[in-house]
Design a protein around this motif. Structure first.
Motif, PDB file in Angstrom:
ATOM      1  N   GLN A 124       0.754  -1.314   0.087  1.00 23.32           N
ATOM      2  CA  GLN A 124      -0.071  -0.348  -0.057  1.00 23.32           C
ATOM      3  C   GLN A 124       0.746   1.279  -0.392  1.00 23.32           C
ATOM      4  O   GLN A 124       1.665   1.519   0.803  1.00 23.32           O
ATOM      5  N   VAL A 125       1.076   2.051  -1.067  1.00 18.61           N
ATOM      6  CA  VAL A 125       1.084   3.431  -0.974  1.00 18.61           C
ATOM      7  C   VAL A 125       0.441   4.449  -0.821  1.00 18.61           C
ATOM      8  O   VAL A 125      -0.580   4.139  -1.198  1.00 18.61           O
ATOM      9  N   SER A 126       1.082   5.464   0.302  1.00 14.60           N
ATOM     10  CA  SER A 126       0.533   6.875   0.372  1.00 14.60           C
ATOM     11  C   SER A 126       0.948   7.854   0.255  1.00 14.60           C
ATOM     12  O   SER A 126       2.480   8.113   0.585  1.00 14.60           O
ATOM     13  N   VAL A 127       0.673   8.734  -0.445  1.00 10.25           N
ATOM     14  CA  VAL A 127       1.222  10.197  -1.471  1.00 10.25           C
ATOM     15  C   VAL A 127       0.901  11.435  -0.655  1.00 10.25           C
ATOM     16  O   VAL A 127      -0.281  11.466  -0.651  1.00 10.25           O
ATOM     17  N   TYR A 128       1.270  11.948   0.230  1.00 13.71           N
ATOM     18  CA  TYR A 128       0.923  13.282   1.172  1.00 13.71           C
ATOM     19  C   TYR A 128       1.819  14.208   0.034  1.00 13.71           C
ATOM     20  O   TYR A 128       3.445  14.160   0.391  1.00 13.71           O
TER      21      TYR A 128
ATOM     22  N   LEU B 245      -2.871  10.999  -2.650  1.00  9.88           N
ATOM     23  CA  LEU B 245      -2.554   9.714  -3.309  1.00  9.88           C
ATOM     24  C   LEU B 245      -2.956   8.574  -2.925  1.00  9.88           C
ATOM     25  O   LEU B 245      -1.338   8.653  -2.040  1.00  9.88           O
ATOM     26  N   THR B 246      -3.576   7.772  -3.007  1.00 11.46           N
ATOM     27  CA  THR B 246      -3.052   6.244  -2.850  1.00 11.46           C
ATOM     28  C   THR B 246      -3.126   5.411  -3.451  1.00 11.46           C
ATOM     29  O   THR B 246      -3.999   5.380  -4.604  1.00 11.46           O
TER      30      THR B 246
ATOM     31  N   PRO C 187       3.899  14.512  -9.175  1.00 18.17           N
ATOM     32  CA  PRO C 187       2.880  15.084  -7.992  1.00 18.17           C
ATOM     33  C   PRO C 187       3.178  16.336  -8.746  1.00 18.17           C
ATOM     34  O   PRO C 187       3.258  16.744 -10.391  1.00 18.17           O
ATOM     35  N   ASP C 188       2.133  17.410  -8.179  1.00 16.75           N
ATOM     36  CA  ASP C 188       1.907  17.691  -8.581  1.00 16.75           C
ATOM     37  C   ASP C 188       2.934  19.411  -8.458  1.00 16.75           C
ATOM     38  O   ASP C 188       3.236  19.918  -7.889  1.00 16.75           O
TER      39      ASP C 188
END
Length: 165
Positions: free
Chosen positions: A52-56, A66-67, A80-81
């Motif tokens: 599982q990957v979570s981006v903050y 994003l997950t 990434p933005d």
């Protein structure tokens, strides 16, 4: 004799008939972006398949931007933005194991910043992908670690031998 050739020829002609198939059309679009590719592995080298990957984002470090899930090789790619510069945090977890990676985005020192391609042109890599602890050690550092481990074993053995006397 002609009958033996007639049957295979008849089968070949029946099998080779073309049947028109009706199917749904497919449309694929793409967008070229600057993306970050992560490779998640355990210390043993085994990939963290389906992790599982979570981006903050730097704007809201408490809510995932994003997950997603890594593929079967432990690979995960995201873009990434670029309008949100700062340190992006990526958390990778699987079965109680995990790691957090901080990736600078934008600015001069950022991975996707204005000067991101300059160091690659000089032969350097600006990859910020985390690696195992031993991957970044020099040969003298690895030698010192090996001697320290051996010395620890010898010291422990001498300690217990001295207690028996």
């Amino acid at each position: 004799m002609r009958r033996t050739f007639a049957i295979p020829l008849a089968l070949i002609s029946v099998v080779s008939w073309q049947v028109r198939a009706i199917a749904h059309g497919v449309g694929i679009t793409y967008q070229a972006t600057e993306a970050i590719e992560l490779q998640a592995n355990y210390d043993s080298g085994e990939p963290m398949a389906e992790a599982q990957v979570s981006v903050y984002s730097p704007e809201d470090p408490s809510t995932p931007w994003l997950t997603g899930t890594a593929d079967e090789t432990g690979r995960f790619v995201f873009a990434p933005d670029p309008s949100i510069p700062g340190t992006w945090e990526v958390q990778v977890r699987q079965a109680g194991h995990g790691e957090i990676l901080n990736i600078p985005v934008g600015g001069e020192a950022g991975v996707l910043g204005a000067n991101a391609g300059a160091s690659e042109a000089d032969g350097e890599s600006n990859s910020q992908i985390a690696s195992g602890i031993g991957d970044n050690l020099s040969i003298p550092q690895k030698g010192l670690m090996a001697v320290s481990v051996i010395w620890g074993f010898v010291g422990t053995a001498l300690f217990f031998l001295a207690r028996k006397k």
